[in-house]
Design a protein around this motif. Structure first.
Motif, short mmCIF file in Angstrom:
data_model
loop_
_atom_site.label_atom_id
_atom_site.label_comp_id
_atom_site.label_asym_id
_atom_site.label_seq_id
_atom_site.Cartn_x
_atom_site.Cartn_y
_atom_site.Cartn_z
N GLU A 1 22.73 -6.33 20.48
CA GLU A 1 22.97 -4.90 20.65
C GLU A 1 24.36 -4.66 21.26
O GLU A 1 24.83 -5.45 22.07
CB GLU A 1 21.92 -4.30 21.59
CG GLU A 1 20.48 -4.51 21.18
CD GLU A 1 20.06 -3.57 20.05
OE1 GLU A 1 20.79 -2.58 19.83
OE2 GLU A 1 19.02 -3.85 19.42
N ASP B 1 23.77 1.26 13.62
CA ASP B 1 22.96 0.05 13.61
C ASP B 1 23.10 -0.65 12.25
O ASP B 1 22.85 -0.06 11.20
CB ASP B 1 21.49 0.44 13.84
CG ASP B 1 20.62 -0.75 14.20
OD1 ASP B 1 20.84 -1.84 13.63
OD2 ASP B 1 19.72 -0.58 15.04
N ASN B 2 23.48 -1.92 12.29
CA ASN B 2 23.67 -2.65 11.03
C ASN B 2 22.36 -3.01 10.35
O ASN B 2 22.36 -3.49 9.22
CB ASN B 2 24.50 -3.92 11.26
CG ASN B 2 23.71 -5.04 11.91
OD1 ASN B 2 22.76 -4.80 12.65
ND2 ASN B 2 24.09 -6.28 11.64
N ARG B 3 21.24 -2.77 11.02
CA ARG B 3 19.94 -3.05 10.39
C ARG B 3 19.44 -1.89 9.55
O ARG B 3 18.43 -2.00 8.86
CB ARG B 3 18.92 -3.39 11.49
CG ARG B 3 19.27 -4.68 12.24
CD ARG B 3 18.57 -4.80 13.57
NE ARG B 3 19.05 -3.81 14.54
CZ ARG B 3 18.90 -3.91 15.85
NH1 ARG B 3 18.29 -4.97 16.36
NH2 ARG B 3 19.35 -2.97 16.67
N ASP B 4 20.15 -0.78 9.57
CA ASP B 4 19.77 0.41 8.81
C ASP B 4 20.42 0.35 7.44
O ASP B 4 21.59 0.69 7.27
CB ASP B 4 20.22 1.67 9.57
CG ASP B 4 19.72 2.95 8.93
OD1 ASP B 4 19.29 2.90 7.76
OD2 ASP B 4 19.79 4.00 9.59
N TRP C 1 28.23 -4.37 12.53
CA TRP C 1 27.75 -3.03 12.90
C TRP C 1 28.78 -2.01 12.43
O TRP C 1 29.93 -2.03 12.87
CB TRP C 1 27.53 -2.92 14.41
CG TRP C 1 26.21 -3.50 14.83
CD1 TRP C 1 25.76 -4.76 14.61
CD2 TRP C 1 25.17 -2.82 15.54
NE1 TRP C 1 24.49 -4.92 15.13
CE2 TRP C 1 24.10 -3.74 15.71
CE3 TRP C 1 25.03 -1.53 16.06
CZ2 TRP C 1 22.92 -3.42 16.36
CZ3 TRP C 1 23.85 -1.20 16.72
CH2 TRP C 1 22.81 -2.13 16.87
#
Length: 327
Positions: A35, A179-182, A228
């Motif tokens: 994070e 957020d790079n997970r989105d 990110w």
């Protein structure tokens, strides 16, 4: 703007040595490297990071280690419509207060004195995360990128393929982070990269509801995780900042897969995201390493790097030369 000034106690570690960054081990344990988080640093007054020193640095760097353009860009800037600035690199640095420009000096770690700063910061970060030094922490390919920007300059929406300890050295700046997970913001194809693909990404207005904004003044810093997405804007004063980056073993592997997938997709072959077909991922990584091996000795000189980029990926791969890169 007044630079951040720390007390003698704050800028020394337990052995009395000078500290460069102030990373809280508790925060590192909670957030690093998954994070983003803010921290403080002690680099703003470093003599190597002042305008005069950076002008001298720009004068001696290979041309493909310098990228600059107008700072008057949009968040959703189309690369082919990026306006230039009619100044030499050293003059951009010296006149940054009035130049209306944005500039990055890339891979400053190749200059020994700057390389020592980069390595010292990463050693401190490694110790704050419970390791002996950067090598034992798996921090490979240490790099430094220094940004010199006029007031109200924008760095468009993009992502980077390294871990990043960002430090603000002069002026104020804001980084808008996502957020790079989105995958609704950057999809799998968007993550794929190769030298001929511009770093800028499309930005939609509705993304703003999902941003996390980090505001910086001299002495402020943040950790930005691998890939990110973000965009950056300077405030009312000119700005100097620095990205101190490295790659993890997993990041290096993903970079190879993103490269291979991008090349294969250009050939019309659909690609699964990394991790879905692990045996095929292993083949791609091995082929990447084999193909890269004979090219590495050739990449040491600027002229050869430029020629290789053009031969393998077309003229667009040298976009940061401006008009010269398109000839």
């Amino acid at each position: 703007m007044t630079a951040f000034v720390a007390t003698r106690a704050e800028t020394q570690n337990g052995s009395g040595e000078a500290r460069l960054i102030a990373l809280d081990p508790g925060k590192m344990a909670r957030s690093f490297p998954a994070e983003p988080f803010a921290y403080r640093h002690f680099l703003a007054a470093h003599p190597l990071l002042q305008l005069d020193a950076l002008a001298q640095l720009a004068a001696g760097m290979p041309r493909d280690r310098l990228e600059y353009n107008s700072g008057r860009l949009k968040v959703d800037q189309k690369p082919e419509e990026t306006p230039g600035v009619d100044l030499e690199p050293t003059e951009i640095v010296r006149q940054i207060e009035t130049a209306g420009a944005w500039m990055v000096l890339k891979n400053v770690e190749t200059i020994p004195e700057y390389g020592r700063v980069v390595e010292a910061v990463l050693d401190e970060a490694a110790r704050a995360s419970g390791h002996r030094d950067r090598r034992s922490a798996g921090m490979t390919e240490p790099m430094g990128f220094i940004f010199v920007s006029s007031a109200h300059a924008v760095t468009p929406f993009h992502l980077d393929y390294e871990e990043n300890l960002f430090v603000q050295l002069h002026g104020d700046k804001a980084m808008h982070v996502f957020d790079n997970r989105d995958r609704s913001i950057i999809d799998e194809e968007g993550l794929e990269t190769f030298p001929g693909k511009h770093r800028n990404h499309r930005f939609r207005d509705h993304y703003a509801s999902r941003e996390q904004v980090f505001a910086f003044k001299a002495g402020d810093g943040m950790f930005l995780p691998y890939t990110w997405p973000h965009w950056v804007e300077t405030g009312d004063d000119w700005s100097i900042s620095m990205a101190i980056t490295w790659k993890t073993p997993e990041g290096r592997r993903l970079n190879k897969l993103y490269f291979a997938n991008a090349v294969l997709r250009r050939l019309g072959i659909p690609q699964a995201p990394p991790g879905q077909r692990r045996w095929l991922d292993g083949v791609k990584v091995a082929l990447y390493d084999i193909a890269r091996l004979p090219l590495e000795p050739l990449r040491r000189g600027e002229a050869m790097r430029r020629m290789l980029r053009t031969a393998l990926f077309g003229r667009a791969a040298n976009y940061y030369y401006g008009k010269a890169g398109k000839t």
